[in-house]
Design a protein around this motif. Structure first.
Motif, mmCIF file in Angstrom:
data_model
loop_
_atom_site.group_PDB
_atom_site.id
_atom_site.type_symbol
_atom_site.label_atom_id
_atom_site.label_comp_id
_atom_site.label_asym_id
_atom_site.label_seq_id
_atom_site.Cartn_x
_atom_site.Cartn_y
_atom_site.Cartn_z
ATOM 1 N N UNK A 82 0.862 -1.179 0.000
ATOM 2 C CA UNK A 82 0.000 0.000 0.000
ATOM 3 C C UNK A 82 0.894 1.223 0.000
ATOM 4 N N UNK A 83 0.357 2.375 -0.323
ATOM 5 C CA UNK A 83 1.169 3.599 -0.272
ATOM 6 C C UNK A 83 1.762 3.829 1.127
ATOM 7 N N UNK A 84 2.997 4.271 1.156
ATOM 8 C CA UNK A 84 3.665 4.477 2.434
ATOM 9 C C UNK A 84 2.946 5.493 3.316
ATOM 10 N N UNK A 85 2.431 6.618 2.787
ATOM 11 C CA UNK A 85 1.693 7.543 3.661
ATOM 12 C C UNK A 85 0.487 6.900 4.337
ATOM 13 N N UNK A 86 -0.211 5.984 3.597
ATOM 14 C CA UNK A 86 -1.361 5.325 4.202
ATOM 15 C C UNK A 86 -0.925 4.384 5.318
ATOM 16 N N UNK A 87 0.213 3.708 5.139
ATOM 17 C CA UNK A 87 0.738 2.831 6.190
ATOM 18 C C UNK A 87 1.096 3.648 7.438
ATOM 19 N N UNK A 112 -9.633 8.228 4.355
ATOM 20 C CA UNK A 112 -8.507 8.971 3.789
ATOM 21 C C UNK A 112 -8.102 8.390 2.441
ATOM 22 N N UNK A 113 -8.076 7.033 2.337
ATOM 23 C CA UNK A 113 -7.694 6.397 1.077
ATOM 24 C C UNK A 113 -8.659 6.766 -0.037
ATOM 25 N N UNK A 114 -9.935 6.828 0.274
ATOM 26 C CA UNK A 114 -10.922 7.209 -0.744
ATOM 27 C C UNK A 114 -10.707 8.644 -1.199
ATOM 28 N N UNK A 115 -10.452 9.516 -0.247
ATOM 29 C CA UNK A 115 -10.246 10.921 -0.596
ATOM 30 C C UNK A 115 -8.984 11.117 -1.426
ATOM 31 N N UNK A 116 -7.937 10.289 -1.201
ATOM 32 C CA UNK A 116 -6.680 10.428 -1.926
ATOM 33 C C UNK A 116 -6.649 9.604 -3.209
ATOM 34 N N UNK A 117 -7.655 8.818 -3.458
ATOM 35 C CA UNK A 117 -7.678 8.000 -4.655
ATOM 36 C C UNK A 117 -6.838 6.748 -4.549
ATOM 37 N N UNK A 118 -6.545 6.325 -3.326
ATOM 38 C CA UNK A 118 -5.783 5.094 -3.144
ATOM 39 C C UNK A 118 -6.737 3.916 -3.015
#
Length: 525
Positions: A82-87, A112-118
């Protein structure tokens, strides 16, 4: 010399036992080919391993030895993709106090993931990240630095090299109910002092009040002095007294005690009570081996058992004393392998002792109480204390000290002019409590000796007075009264017959001549 694996991999010792056994098994399959020149096709046919795999093993072994045959795991094994910021977001939420559930963290991360498109992580993915966090990091972030120090900080554990080098003290509220003097249930406090080298208990004090400097001092007094019980030999003055940094250990009273006895106090850091594990282990042993078998025992988490209390404080004190003398000090310690009493005696040393017990009483008993010696003794706590020595001090101010655990006797000190107690006089007993009596014969003898002493002092002074007055006696004028004493003074012209026969000091006579002065004066003036 052990060959290193290719690409900077660790040597064979850097792998687990299972990995090394697996590498050894691969080498055994290659052994016929490496040592006996058996073709790899024949080895592959006999062991069921593809020839291509055997060729790869052979190349790895020739390049890096047995360590190269260890099966490598994926470098990203156990990591969630997963993206490092999300981790970091998930870990930060899990490390922020107060502790949050995985479900709450998952909902926030998904938002947060939905808002960032992750890609939205699953619940199991978030749970895996939270579960794999370092426990020390969780303790520091969620439970605070105090909990982190208690569990994860490295502690230097001291160890005394000989008996009486280091003593340590601790208090604990016992998991047991007793009956107080008023008939009500109460939980007592135990103060214990332990020798660090031998683990032997040198002294203890049992009180119904919370820990104080007095309870510590009383336990310290018992620990230092020789015990009345023949099997309890631990005594002496320690070199170092290791203490908590609480008010019950840092009082001026206890500081005076240690300064006079030349004991060096060693305090733990504030809020960091490290280094008391040995004495705390004794408290746990006491709780499990002695208190658990007594009526009124109420461990943490159990229902209130105050109604089951049947023991009084003296009865519990006797039970704890027997356990220390007959069980704990004589039972082999799990760490040293020797009984604490035997390990303390193995040093074959002479303990340093106070000059006298009175010195120890003066320092370690309760604060001095001023009292007056009456004709029937000293009154204290509605009780009467008496000793033949007090016959010489009737009417004088003294100071008393006493042990609140045993008020059958008090220690009496003669008060100095500045109000301090200076000289030890005696130990006065209360016949009603101690079961001992001071006989009338002893009282009579002391009383007669005191009276004889006072009469002798009076006779000596009377002799001196008579001698000095006879040497300096001068004849008086004819108009003055011939006898000694105070007489009214008059002039020869105004002296009346009544004045010449007046009794000594009769200042109430008003008969004078007409010319006599109205103010009466005496010839001494």
């Amino acid at each position: 010399m052990q060959a290193a694996a290719p690409d900077g991999d660790p040597p064979l010792t850097g792998f687990s036992d299972a990995q090394r056994l697996q590498a050894l098994e691969h080498w055994r399959l290659l052994r016929p080919h490496l040592e006996d020149d058996v073709p790899l096709s024949q080895v592959a046919a006999s062991c069921g391993v593809p020839e291509r795999t055997l060729r790869r093993w052979r190349a790895a072994y020739q390049a890096g030895g047995l360590a190269a045959l260890v099966r490598r795991s994926r470098s990203d094994r156990g990591q969630v993709r997963m993206p490092e910021p999300l981790r970091l977001l998930i870990e930060g939420l899990a490390l922020r106090p107060p502790r949050q559930s995985v479900a709450v963290i998952h909902r926030q991360a998904a938002s947060v993931a939905t808002a960032q498109g992750w890609r939205v992580p699953g619940y199991s993915t978030v749970h895996e990240i939270v579960r794999n966090l370092d426990p020390a990091l969780v303790a520091l972030g969620v439970e605070g630095s105090k909990r982190y120090r208690e569990v994860y900080e490295l502690v230097h554990r001291r160890e005394a090299s000989q008996p009486n080098q280091i003593w340590q003290a601790d208090h604990t509220e016992l998991d047991l109910w007793v009956i107080d003097p008023k008939g009500r249930p109460a939980r007592p406090w135990l103060t214990a002092i332990q020798d660090d080298h031998s683990r032997a208990i040198a002294g203890y004090a049992l009180n119904l009040e919370p820990p104080s400097a007095l309870s510590t001092a009383l336990a310290f007094r018992q620990a230092i002095w020789r015990k009345a019980e023949p099997g309890w030999h631990v005594c002496g003055i320690p070199e170092i007294f290791h203490l908590y940094h609480g008010p019950d250990f840092t009082s001026a009273h206890l500081e005076q005690v240690m300064a006079d006895l030349r004991v060096r106090p060693m305090f733990s850091k504030k809020g960091q009570p490290h280094g008391h594990g040995k004495i705390e282990r004794f408290m746990e042993t006491m709780n499990q081996m002695r208190l658990a078998h007594l009526p009124g025992y109420a461990p943490k988490g159990s229902k209130d058992r105050a109604a089951q209390a049947t023991l009084t404080l003296p009865e519990l004190d006797a039970a704890i004393g027997r356990f220390i003398r007959e069980v704990y000090n004589l039972r082999p310690h799990s760490e040293t392998g020797l009984p604490p009493q035997a390990r303390w005696e193995a040093g074959a040393f002479i303990p340093r002792m106070p000059d006298c017990l009175e010195q120890l009483d003066l320092l370690l008993c309760t604060v001095a109480k001023p009292r007056k010696v009456h004709t029937d003794g000293i009154q204290f706590l509605a009780l009467r204390y008496i000793d033949p020595v007090l016959a010489d001090y009737v009417g004088e101010q003294v100071a008393i000290r006493y042990d609140p655990r045993d008020i059958t006797e008090i220690r009496v000190y003669l008060r100095a002019p500045d109000g301090t107690d200076a000289t030890f006089l005696c130990r006065a007993i209360c016949p009603h409590l101690s079961g001992e009596t001071v006989s009338l014969k002893e009282i009579t003898a002391a009383r007669n000796a005191r009276r004889k002493q006072l009469r002798g002092r009076l006779a000596t002074r009377a002799t001196v007075v008579d001698t000095l007055l006879a040497l300096h006696d001068e004849p008086l004028p004819a108009a003055y009264p011939a006898t000694t004493g105070l007489r009214r003074w008059t002039t020869p012209d105004t002296a009346s017959p009544a004045d010449s026969t007046d009794s000594a000091g009769d200042a109430g006579d008003t008969s004078t001549s007409g010319d006599a002065p109205r103010l009466k004066r005496y010839w001494n003036e």
